[in-house]
Design an enzyme around this catalytic site. Sequence first.
Site, mmCIF file in Angstrom:
data_model
loop_
_atom_site.group_PDB
_atom_site.id
_atom_site.type_symbol
_atom_site.label_atom_id
_atom_site.label_comp_id
_atom_site.label_asym_id
_atom_site.label_seq_id
_atom_site.Cartn_x
_atom_site.Cartn_y
_atom_site.Cartn_z
ATOM 1 N N ASN A 476 0.833 -1.195 0.000
ATOM 2 C CA ASN A 476 0.000 0.000 0.000
ATOM 3 C C ASN A 476 0.874 1.254 0.000
ATOM 4 O O ASN A 476 1.580 1.518 0.971
ATOM 5 C CB ASN A 476 -0.906 0.019 1.235
ATOM 6 C CG ASN A 476 -1.680 1.325 1.344
ATOM 7 O OD1 ASN A 476 -2.632 1.554 0.609
ATOM 8 N ND2 ASN A 476 -1.262 2.201 2.253
ATOM 9 N N GLU A 477 0.872 1.985 -1.116
ATOM 10 C CA GLU A 477 1.429 3.338 -1.245
ATOM 11 C C GLU A 477 2.948 3.428 -1.179
ATOM 12 O O GLU A 477 3.490 4.534 -1.057
ATOM 13 C CB GLU A 477 0.780 4.301 -0.217
ATOM 14 C CG GLU A 477 -0.717 4.407 -0.427
ATOM 15 C CD GLU A 477 -1.429 5.446 0.429
ATOM 16 O OE1 GLU A 477 -2.559 5.784 0.091
ATOM 17 O OE2 GLU A 477 -0.838 5.905 1.432
ATOM 18 N N GLU A 574 -8.747 4.316 -3.549
ATOM 19 C CA GLU A 574 -8.842 4.925 -2.215
ATOM 20 C C GLU A 574 -9.237 6.382 -2.345
ATOM 21 O O GLU A 574 -8.632 7.126 -3.129
ATOM 22 C CB GLU A 574 -7.488 4.894 -1.480
ATOM 23 C CG GLU A 574 -7.223 3.697 -0.640
ATOM 24 C CD GLU A 574 -6.078 3.944 0.343
ATOM 25 O OE1 GLU A 574 -6.000 5.046 0.917
ATOM 26 O OE2 GLU A 574 -5.274 3.040 0.525
#
Length: 899
Positions: A476-477, A574
Amino acid sequence: MAARPRRGAAAGPSRPPRGRAGRLVLLLLLPPLLLAAGGAEVRSLRGSWRLRNGNGSVALRGEVPGCVHTALRRGGRIQDPYYRFNDVMYRWISLDNWTYSRTFKTPFDVRKWQKVNLVFEGVDTVAQILINNITVGRTDNMFSRYSFDITSIIKEVNFVEVRFLSAISYAAEQSRCHTTYSIPPACPPPVQKGECHANFIRKEQCSFSWDWGPSFPTQGIWKDVRIEAYNHYHLIYFTLTPFFVKSAQQWSLEIESIFDVVSSKPVSGLVTVSIPKLQTQQTYSVKLQPGEGSIVLLVNINENATVETWWPNGHGKQTGYNMTTVFIMEAGYKIEKFSKAYFRTVELVQEPISGSPGLSFYFRINGRPIFIKGSNWIPADSFQDRVTYDILRLLLKSAADANMNALRVWGGGVYEQDEFYDICDELGIMIWQDFMFACALYPTDQNYLESIRAEVTHQIRRLKSHPSIILWSGNNENEAAIASNWFSIPYADREVYVRDYVMLYVKNIREIVLAEDKSRPFIASSPTNGLESVKEGWLSQNPYDTHYGDTHFYDYSNDCWDWTLYPKTRFASEYGFQSWPSFSTLEKVSSAEDWSYTSNFSLHRQHHENGNDEMIQQIERHFKLPQSTNPIKKFKDMIYLTQVMQAQCVKTETEFYRFSQSEIIKGEGHTMGALYWQLNDIWQAPSWASLEYGGKWKLLHYFAQNFFAPLLPVAYEDGGALYIYGVSDLHTDRQLTLGVTVHTWSSLEPVCSLVKDDVTVKAQSAVSIYKEPISDLLRRCRNCTRKSCVVTFYLVGEGGLRSPTNHHFLSSLKDAVGLEKTQLSASVSQQDSIYIFDLQTTAIAPFVSLDVGSIKGRFNENGFLMTKKRKLVVFYPWEPTTVEELEKSLSLTSLMDVV
């Protein structure tokens, strides 16, 4: 991006098999006479253990599966860890080193077995394992399965100890030892009140704190632990993967069985696979080699059988087929495995788009493009042993009931427990599965990589049989963190971190995924530019490029009702806005002095920098702030407005993504996914969630039920004109009627209405079905003004087909002219197992909210614009209640009740 967010789901205690559909249940069918000849003995050690802290000053009973915090709570040693400021008060628990111990009698004759293992399905996290005072192994990864050979140590009566080391101390020590270069971030922002160096330990990252959750770095045996004794061979993993051979138009099933073979020579035998409903039965001669032996079988499904595929929620049935696999090996006993076989294909399509630079990014399930509608999943509790089957079912059913077909299990939490995926299989909820890495850079020394390789291999083998999982995602990210330089790394040092990134996610995780699971796609990160990131060496210059891959987008400083702010992305994985949970949810963990928006408690509970102020700023754009002199009323009014605002913001953004699916404008569009941040809450606090801790639906979740509806009219303004789009997930084109009604705020009688027949809404698309200059609309409707009127609209078709009624505000509601304080009332009646609320109003009421306090259940709709005198609302209870209890607990609020 205005404020760099991080965020973005999860594993829990395994339970005894319930024989529930979709669960792989191992049954050892052992004829009594053959038992000694080589069957297996399995004895769980779950239940009551002894627990003590480092110096022995605290000693008590601890349940396994479980953790120290829940044991202390159950033993009356601490209050609810979620109460008021206890997350900080109880920091001492995580800083201490705890030991679990117990004695157990061996339930079999040890001499009869070639091998005896002590197996842990989950240890949280850093521990030394001893049996009879002999160290048999160590653990350092919460997400791995551990098996220790205790054949030469086990006796008739045994003493087992699991000596934990504080996760906080361990992570700090690992960071100290990594002297060659730093691995950021060292610590979370102070507002999170968290612990440092979460990236140095393979543990639930958000247990060190996050911007929506507390810091509770737990210790404990969080999944099953057992003794396994066997001769010759023992089955460890059993997986099913469906494949469709296009050339032959035939389904096949790959069955992989992984054994521990203790025999010194190969073991031969027969395996019979039968799927009665598909008239398929095949027998294979197999041979297991000593060591870790695996058998891979390809079962061709009978050509004459009609295979029903597994479909996502809203697109078809979730058909699964009962399958029996019987192993009869020369050692003279059989293993019979009952499982569910599902058939579905998944493709992640990244292809050139006509009229646009870049590539598409969408999922095709069984050959059909599917618009992904859903949210992001985080752990449902800081203490995983509290996450029961019933809690999972309630949360996931709430997602399905809100017309969601997908969830992203976010990479800062845990790989969810087996039952989570079983329920998703059953409900048709597709899972975007992150590996557990989030918002950080990670070390790549040999020990760390070895631990991760074991973790990833185990998790893929455990989970890949689930049709619900449609994607593996590396992290994630973290691509964005390097590309956007979140951690202020000097350019000269960047190459070290790029090398580490490729080493971890590409050369290790990706290689394991490709070897273990060829049936579903893999991406290295989220957000990512997909194939474009690959082309740029796995790290693109701008992972937020709207022409490729997926995006994460957060903006708290601009007007969230303005759709032009949002990225016209290929896939929105998101995005979101905060709100406060209901008063009834907060009340359980607070005291009277906490019940104000500016109390120490309210500040303490907000873990996102300036989060409480950002909510006020958004509210002030469109509503008047509460001014009540009654502090509790003022607090409740603020909670209500944060929920209204969150719902309206996420509605605007999601509808923008949905109506962008069929168009390319200035090279952007073809949006094929909307996963808002976030579905569920980990505790009672302000957050981006649409479901409160405990499962209560916020207004956002009721709005999601509408903005994710399979048929939806969406309005927006552009260039002085009002557009209405027809958005459809239906599989056929429909001839529909569009109804548009205009009300003045001051009257329940519409000032004008328009009915447009023969509106064609194409299957699985978004098309413009109505356009009118706002000035013409206002003139046509008896000289309405933007401030005095509101527009509502809906679609209807044959066979009872109807969209939700949608609304479009022509001005901020704080500027609305003619809005009156209404008298809202409701009478309650019971019909079988549901309750009917007969609602009456004396004037138009925006954002009508029904709340029955802590009575568990949900309404069929909530937070609506009430434009008729009377409305029936249904309440579905989740536990027994009565008309009297509901009437007593009911509070009705609409916008004009906020004073």
